[in-house]
Scaffold this motif. Structure first.
Motif, PDB file in Angstrom:
ATOM      1  N   ASP A  13      -5.245   2.655  -4.169  1.00 29.26           N
ATOM      2  CA  ASP A  13      -3.736   2.293  -4.458  1.00 29.26           C
ATOM      3  C   ASP A  13      -3.185   2.521  -5.198  1.00 29.26           C
ATOM      4  N   MET A  14      -3.284   2.398  -6.770  1.00 26.59           N
ATOM      5  CA  MET A  14      -2.132   2.666  -7.341  1.00 26.59           C
ATOM      6  C   MET A  14      -1.732   3.880  -6.785  1.00 26.59           C
ATOM      7  N   TRP A  16      -1.685   5.777  -4.692  1.00 27.14           N
ATOM      8  CA  TRP A  16      -0.796   5.723  -3.267  1.00 27.14           C
ATOM      9  C   TRP A  16       0.893   4.827  -3.707  1.00 27.14           C
ATOM     10  N   VAL A  17       0.375   3.955  -4.640  1.00 22.81           N
ATOM     11  CA  VAL A  17       2.247   3.794  -4.756  1.00 22.81           C
ATOM     12  C   VAL A  17       3.261   4.743  -5.617  1.00 22.81           C
ATOM     13  N   CYS A  20       4.202   7.452  -3.019  1.00 20.21           N
ATOM     14  CA  CYS A  20       4.864   6.827  -1.959  1.00 20.21           C
ATOM     15  C   CYS A  20       6.324   6.574  -2.948  1.00 20.21           C
ATOM     16  N   ILE A  21       6.095   6.075  -4.154  1.00 22.99           N
ATOM     17  CA  ILE A  21       8.226   5.969  -4.814  1.00 22.99           C
ATOM     18  C   ILE A  21       8.556   6.983  -4.878  1.00 22.99           C
ATOM     19  N   ASP A  53      -3.049   6.549 -16.332  1.00 20.35           N
ATOM     20  CA  ASP A  53      -3.343   5.149 -16.715  1.00 20.35           C
ATOM     21  C   ASP A  53      -3.880   4.981 -18.135  1.00 20.35           C
ATOM     22  N   GLY A  83      -2.370  -1.768 -17.235  1.00 22.06           N
ATOM     23  CA  GLY A  83      -2.599  -3.208 -16.332  1.00 22.06           C
ATOM     24  C   GLY A  83      -2.912  -4.049 -18.053  1.00 22.06           C
ATOM     25  N   LYS A 107       2.048  -2.323 -15.509  1.00 22.44           N
ATOM     26  CA  LYS A 107       1.476  -3.077 -14.419  1.00 22.44           C
ATOM     27  C   LYS A 107       1.842  -4.658 -14.097  1.00 22.44           C
ATOM     28  N   PRO A 108       2.282  -5.101 -12.874  1.00 20.89           N
ATOM     29  CA  PRO A 108       2.951  -4.324 -11.900  1.00 20.89           C
ATOM     30  C   PRO A 108       4.680  -4.458 -12.876  1.00 20.89           C
ATOM     31  N   PHE A 109       4.661  -2.947 -12.008  1.00 22.60           N
ATOM     32  CA  PHE A 109       6.371  -2.760 -11.885  1.00 22.60           C
ATOM     33  C   PHE A 109       7.230  -2.789 -10.798  1.00 22.60           C
ATOM     34  N   THR A 110       8.482  -2.953 -11.200  1.00 23.31           N
ATOM     35  CA  THR A 110       9.310  -2.930  -9.645  1.00 23.31           C
ATOM     36  C   THR A 110       9.087  -1.117  -9.521  1.00 23.31           C
ATOM     37  N   HIS A 111      10.387  -0.610  -7.799  1.00 26.08           N
ATOM     38  CA  HIS A 111       9.881   1.351  -8.140  1.00 26.08           C
ATOM     39  C   HIS A 111      11.167   1.487  -9.092  1.00 26.08           C
ATOM     40  N   SER A 112      12.235   0.648  -8.324  1.00 24.31           N
ATOM     41  CA  SER A 112      12.636   0.798 -10.347  1.00 24.31           C
ATOM     42  C   SER A 112      12.489   1.396 -11.911  1.00 24.31           C
TER      43      SER A 112
END
Lengths: 121, 485
Positions: A13-14, A16-17, A20-21, A53, A83, A107-112
């Protein structure tokens, strides 16, 4: 420097995130989920940038980076994503001081946050 | 020189002989006539009373003995009584203090003799009295030691009938010494133990060994309190068993402390896991965070929107499951009631907690459990703590990564769980210390040295055993054995 961005994380899932970004910004992305695969990828082709990671099931993220630097000095630019560590973690500071990595993303982070970690060139 | 005794014994010689005999007697001998005048005394009396013969013989008794003695012992009346009745007075006590000498204690007898005189025989028993007082003092001291002990201390005859019962026994049982004296001790033990206790008394009749055991004592209100007992045979000077001493300690307080210690050690173990936990929770958090940010964007497809929602839900569930596991582990075991527990569930639940700690250290886990229920009698929270400590030790022994293997094996009456690591191993000199409390080879702040000692006490409480096998550089294997249900 050209090439896709490499995303290394054992958590699908990480991947995937991040995929996507980065794709939404038009980057080409390759994802792998182990240190060994990351080493293979880094040995065989150029990457524009690497999101690594810190803790992989088979290797420590920083060891993968060390390995890559040793094989192809000066070609790999890495941001460590984790994390496990925190911002002013001595381990992180040392890795930055040694030019092993060029940044750290908690982690967690914003897209920017993620996009800002990318070099402008 | 002529021998002292020969055939022609003149009256003079007899007198001389009797005088010598009297003087040789280590008691005071006085002859008193009816007027209570002293007719003769032996040397011992003159010595003890510090008097010369001239000032004694022929004088009235009242002049020779101090007034205070005459008054206290009423000796003049007693002598007159002997003259009147012709029966002797024996074994009376007199405290005599001659001027300038320490107090002496005498037993005296007044004996009639046919010459119309009485003999006053005074035996110095000062030393005997002093000794028996010393004996009584020691006895009183011992009794107060037994009485002041906070442990139950009781003694029985060889058949197990109670002779003494100290105040701690009274307090804990609610039964007074008066109520239990003469009763068989086993009557105050739980019904399952009575047979065992009788057997222990049988064994003590012929044996020298002490017997240690734990069982409840039944109190006056029908409750029972768990007590740890030591039975020891009491021997006389010839090695014959003359009875038994039973010492019992209330385990409630110790159990409470043990539980506190176990609880705090558990929290310390959680601290060790903190890194793994952070990693484990922040991954799903990061996924949720990003997915939520995607949802805020315009022009995303319905399909992607749904995917984001699903990821958020899955991530929250994952984080919440991790927290629940932690809570479950951190919470004190509500009771120490032993129930039927599936050991496989205990092991897999514990592994769930440390999987991430293992992952961040590049440790692979190999699990070989029996393909069936492995039922033991136990407290699952405590058993979980045992495996948690052993797993964490194994993980700590492999800072450079390695293999943690857990192999379960069932034999007739027991289950053995072997936990092996490929770490640095244990120095031979440390092997017999690893279950000692506070023994640690970890740097300060990394380990409390309590983990394995707690494992040991928990496994023991479950009637199992725990063993270690290791050599430096070759990893270590800990084997936990528990009786099967």
């Amino acid at each position: 420097m050209n090439g896709p961005i490499l995303v290394v994380d054992d958590e699908p899932d990480m991947c995937w995130v991040m995929e996507c970004i980065l794709r939404s910004q038009g980057f080409e992305v390759v994802t792998v989920d182990s240190g060994e695969e990351a080493c293979n990828q880094l040995a065989n082709r150029d990457f524009f940038f690497v999101f690594m990671d810190a803790k992989l099931p088979d290797m420590d993220g920083l060891d993968v980076v060390r390995h890559a630097h040793a094989q192809r000095p000066g070609t790999v630019r890495v941001v460590l994503v984790s994390g496990y560590h925190y911002h002013d973690d001595p381990v992180i500071r040392q890795a930055i001081d040694e030019n092993l990595i060029c940044g750290f993303l908690a982690k967690p982070f914003t897209h920017s946050d993620l996009l800002k970690a990318l070099p402008t060139s | 020189m002529k021998p002292m005794l020969d055939n022609d014994m003149s009256p003079n010689r007899f007198e001389l002989l009797y005088g010598m005999l009297l003087d040789a007697i280590p008691s005071s001998v006085l002859l008193v006539d009816e007027k209570l005048h002293i007719v003769s005394v032996n040397r011992n009396f003159l010595l003890k009373s510090q008097r010369g013969e001239a000032r004694t013989v022929g004088r009235p008794l009242a002049e020779v003995f101090p007034t205070i003695i005459l008054e206290n012992t009423d000796i003049e009346r007693r002598i007159r009584e002997v003259f009147r009745t012709g029966t002797s007075v024996k074994g009376q006590r007199m405290t005599y203090r001659a001027p300038g000498v320490p107090i002496r204690i005498y037993y005296y007898s007044i004996l009639p003799i046919p010459t119309n005189q009485v003999m006053l025989l005074m035996e110095d028993v000062t030393e005997q009295v002093r000794l028996s007082e010393e004996v009584r003092r020691v006895e009183r001291h011992l009794a107060s030691v037994v009485e002041s002990a906070s442990d139950i201390v009781l003694s029985t005859d060889t058949e197990g009938r109670i002779l003494t019962w100290n105040s701690a026994a009274e307090k804990l049982s609610g039964l007074s010494a008066h109520e239990v004296r003469g009763q068989y001790f086993f009557q105050f033990c739980g019904s399952n133990q009575q047979q065992t206790v009788r057997k222990v008394f049988m064994l003590m009749k012929s044996g020298n060994e002490s017997h240690t055991t734990e069982f409840p004592l039944v109190t006056s209100n029908g409750d029972s309190i768990l007590v740890s007992w030591v039975f020891s045979p009491m021997k006389d000077d010839y090695g014959q068993t003359v009875g038994a001493v039973v010492v019992g300690r209330d385990l409630a307080e110790r159990r409470k402390l043990e539980n506190q210690l176990r609880q705090s050690q558990k929290l310390a173990a959680l601290g060790v896991m903190a890194g793994g936990i952070a990693h484990e929770i922040r991954n799903p958090l990061a996924v949720c965070y990003s997915a939520a940010e995607f949802l805020l964007m315009d022009n995303i497809s319905t399909e992607f929107r749904n995917e984001c929602s699903r990821k958020i839900q899955a991530g929250i569930q994952k984080a919440s499951a991790i927290i629940e596991n932690l809570l479950r582990f951190a919470r004190p075991s509500p009771d120490t009631e032993m129930v039927q527990v599936d050991l496989n569930t205990v092991i897999t639940d514990t592994l769930d907690l440390i999987t991430n700690q293992a992952r961040v250290q590049q440790i692979r886990i190999q699990l070989e459990l029996e393909q069936r229920l492995v039922l033991v009698l136990g407290v699952s929270g405590l058993l979980q703590q045992v495996f948690m400590n052993i797993f964490l030790n194994a993980i700590n022994a492999m800072p450079e990564g390695g293999l943690l293997s857990i192999v379960e094996e069932i034999s007739e009456a027991e289950v053995a769980v072997r936990i092996s690591d490929t770490g640095m191993g244990i120095q031979e000199s440390d092997l017999d210390k690893i279950f000692d409390p506070f023994h640690t080879t970890s740097p300060i702040g990394k380990g409390t040295g309590l983990g394995l000692s707690i494992c040991y006490s928990i496994v023991q409480q479950h009637l199992g055993s725990i063993h270690v096998q290791s050599s430096p550089g070759q990893g270590a294997t800990l084997t936990v054995r528990l009786p099967l249900l």
